[in-house]
Scaffold this active site. Structure first.
Site, PDB file in Angstrom:
ATOM      1  NE  ARG A 106     -45.003-111.507  26.896  1.00  0.00           N
ATOM      2  CZ  ARG A 106     -45.212-112.831  26.754  1.00  0.00           C
ATOM      3  NH1 ARG A 106     -44.254-113.614  26.296  1.00  0.00           N
ATOM      4  NH2 ARG A 106     -46.376-113.349  27.046  1.00  0.00           N
ATOM      5  CG  HIS A 133     -49.002-113.948  31.490  1.00  0.00           C
ATOM      6  ND1 HIS A 133     -49.456-113.071  30.526  1.00  0.00           N
ATOM      7  CD2 HIS A 133     -48.548-115.040  30.815  1.00  0.00           C
ATOM      8  CE1 HIS A 133     -49.286-113.609  29.336  1.00  0.00           C
ATOM      9  NE2 HIS A 133     -48.736-114.796  29.482  1.00  0.00           N
ATOM     10  CD  GLN A 136     -51.556-118.370  29.618  1.00  0.00           C
ATOM     11  OE1 GLN A 136     -50.789-118.001  28.758  1.00  0.00           O
ATOM     12  NE2 GLN A 136     -52.371-119.403  29.443  1.00  0.00           N
ATOM     13  CG  ASP A 227     -44.967-120.683  33.896  1.00  0.00           C
ATOM     14  OD1 ASP A 227     -44.519-120.918  32.754  1.00  0.00           O
ATOM     15  OD2 ASP A 227     -44.895-119.555  34.437  1.00  0.00           O
ATOM     16  CB  CYS A 267     -49.049-120.422  30.561  1.00  0.00           C
ATOM     17  SG  CYS A 267     -47.432-120.574  31.346  1.00  0.00           S
ATOM     18  NE  ARG A 295     -53.031-115.788  26.333  1.00  0.00           N
ATOM     19  CZ  ARG A 295     -51.757-115.381  26.382  1.00  0.00           C
ATOM     20  NH1 ARG A 295     -50.784-116.269  26.480  1.00  0.00           N
ATOM     21  NH2 ARG A 295     -51.457-114.094  26.365  1.00  0.00           N
TER      22      ARG A 295
HETATM   23  N1  NVA Z   1     -43.395-117.530  33.809  1.00  0.00           N
HETATM   24  C1  NVA Z   1     -43.121-117.546  32.392  1.00  0.00           C
HETATM   25  C2  NVA Z   1     -44.392-117.424  31.617  1.00  0.00           C
HETATM   26  C3  NVA Z   1     -44.233-117.491  30.128  1.00  0.00           C
HETATM   27  C4  NVA Z   1     -45.525-117.341  29.392  1.00  0.00           C
HETATM   28  C5  NVA Z   1     -42.170-116.418  32.071  1.00  0.00           C
HETATM   29  O1  NVA Z   1     -42.322-115.324  32.620  1.00  0.00           O
HETATM   30  O2  NVA Z   1     -41.255-116.633  31.270  1.00  0.00           O
HETATM   31  N1   CP Z   2     -48.237-118.256  27.381  1.00  0.00           N
HETATM   32  C1   CP Z   2     -47.621-117.229  26.775  1.00  0.00           C
HETATM   33  O1   CP Z   2     -47.732-116.070  27.182  1.00  0.00           O
HETATM   34  O2   CP Z   2     -46.908-117.575  25.684  1.00  0.00           O
HETATM   35  P1   CP Z   2     -45.906-116.628  24.896  1.00  0.00           P
HETATM   36  O3   CP Z   2     -44.748-116.327  25.827  1.00  0.00           O
HETATM   37  O4   CP Z   2     -45.482-117.431  23.714  1.00  0.00           O
HETATM   38  O5   CP Z   2     -46.629-115.364  24.509  1.00  0.00           O
END
Ligand code: NVA
Ligand code: CP
Length: 311
Positions: A106, A133, A136, A227, A267, A295
């Protein structure tokens, strides 16, 4: 049924378009069978988690998924490794390749996961970048499938920022024949190359709509999805974005324009009162907790598949 032909043995998942429609449907089927207790894949291997951003769901579901396969997990956060002191990705990748069986990353730039995958022969999984992502969306599609049965012909509307989650939804929905509508402020639309890729994947099976009009996007939809308005790394922009994104808030008025049995997805983490109202998030049409649970099952299926687990 899940068959050997559709396993992802040894493959990377850097974005959803790395999967064929059949491979994506096979992953969802395997996840459903794991969730139902019909199969119990076994794979006592080692997963590395290299996360440069925060995570609740992805970190824990990957870890528990790996433990349920009989495997183990190593935390490779940058502050625990030499990455935080500037060790090049190409060097990290070649070394981790010799220790681990699979690596989930990540981070911010998609190029970082691409470079890891170039230098490591083990499967590399995108656990969220600024571009995509994919993990997800596996859970999102499983949730839709559980509620509505066949995915083909459903319509899902995403409202909010046209970034990582929207990009992967575009590609994932196109792969399985879900009509995807994305409503964003004009300056926050998804990247044109992702939209073109989604249209090419959808072909004549399903439609792809990008619009600034939230009502046009929502009318008749089977699912509304949102989101956060400011993603990780954009915290400084959060306050300025609130008035820009306000018309795209998932609230009861907007939900009333969707199909009567429409579900609401997010999400998570959610900012109540911003992209979604507390009433809708906790309301009868919300499926966010099932979505979050999924998930785990989809991640376990993905790990089993890329590791060539005994099913
Ligand atoms: N768009 C958000 C998704 C978090 C799961 C981010 O990148 O922070
Ligand atoms: N939806 C999601 O990816 O959650 P986290 O950022 O908590 O992993």
């Amino acid at each position: 049924m899940f068959t050997d032909i559709e396993t992802l043995n040894g493959r990377d998942l850097l974005g959803l378009a790395d999967l064929t429609p059949l491979e994506l449907r096979s992953l969802l089927e395997l996840a459903a069978q794991i969730k139902a207790g019909k199969v119990k894949p076994y794979c006592p291997k080692v997963l590395g988690l290299l996360f440069t951003k925060a995570s609740t769901r992805t970190r824990v579901s990957f870890s528990v998924g790996m433990y349920r396969l009989g495997g183990q997990v190593i935390d490779l956060s940058p502050d625990l490794t030499q990455m935080g002191r500037g060790e090049p990705i190409a060097d990290m990748a070649r070394v981790l390749d010799r220790y681990l069986d699979v690596l989930a990353i990540r981070t911010y730039q998609q190029q970082e996961v691409v470079t890891f995958a170039e230098y490591a022969a083990i499967p590399v999984i995108n656990a969220l970048t600024d571009l995509e992502h994919p993990c997800q969306i596996l859970a999102d599609l499983l949730t839709l499938q559980e509620v509505f049965g066949d995915l083909q012909g459903l319509s899902l509307t995403y409202l909010g920022d046209g970034n990582n989650v929207a990009h992967s939804l575009l590609l994932g929905c196109a792969l399985v024949g879900v009509n995807i509508r994305v409503a964003t402020p004009p300056d926050y639309q998804p990247l044109p190359e992702i939209v073109e890729q989604a249209k090419a994947l959808a072909g004549d099976r399903s439609s792809v709509l990008i619009t600034p009009d939230p009502v046009e996007a929502v009318v008749g939809a089977h699912a509304l999805y949102t989101d956060v308005w400011a993603s990780m790394g954009q915290e400084d922009l959060a306050r300025d974005r609130i008035p820009i994104f306000q018309p795209y808030q998932v609230n009861q008025t907007l939900l009333d324009r969707a199909e009567a049995k429409a579900i609401v997805l997010h999400c998570l983490p959610a900012h109540r009162g911003e992209e979604i109202t507390p009433e809708v998030l906790e309301g009868a049409q919300s499926r966010v907790w099932d979505q979050a649970e999924n998930r785990l099952h989809t991640q376990q299926a993905l790990l089993a598949s890329v590791l060539g687990a005994q099913i």
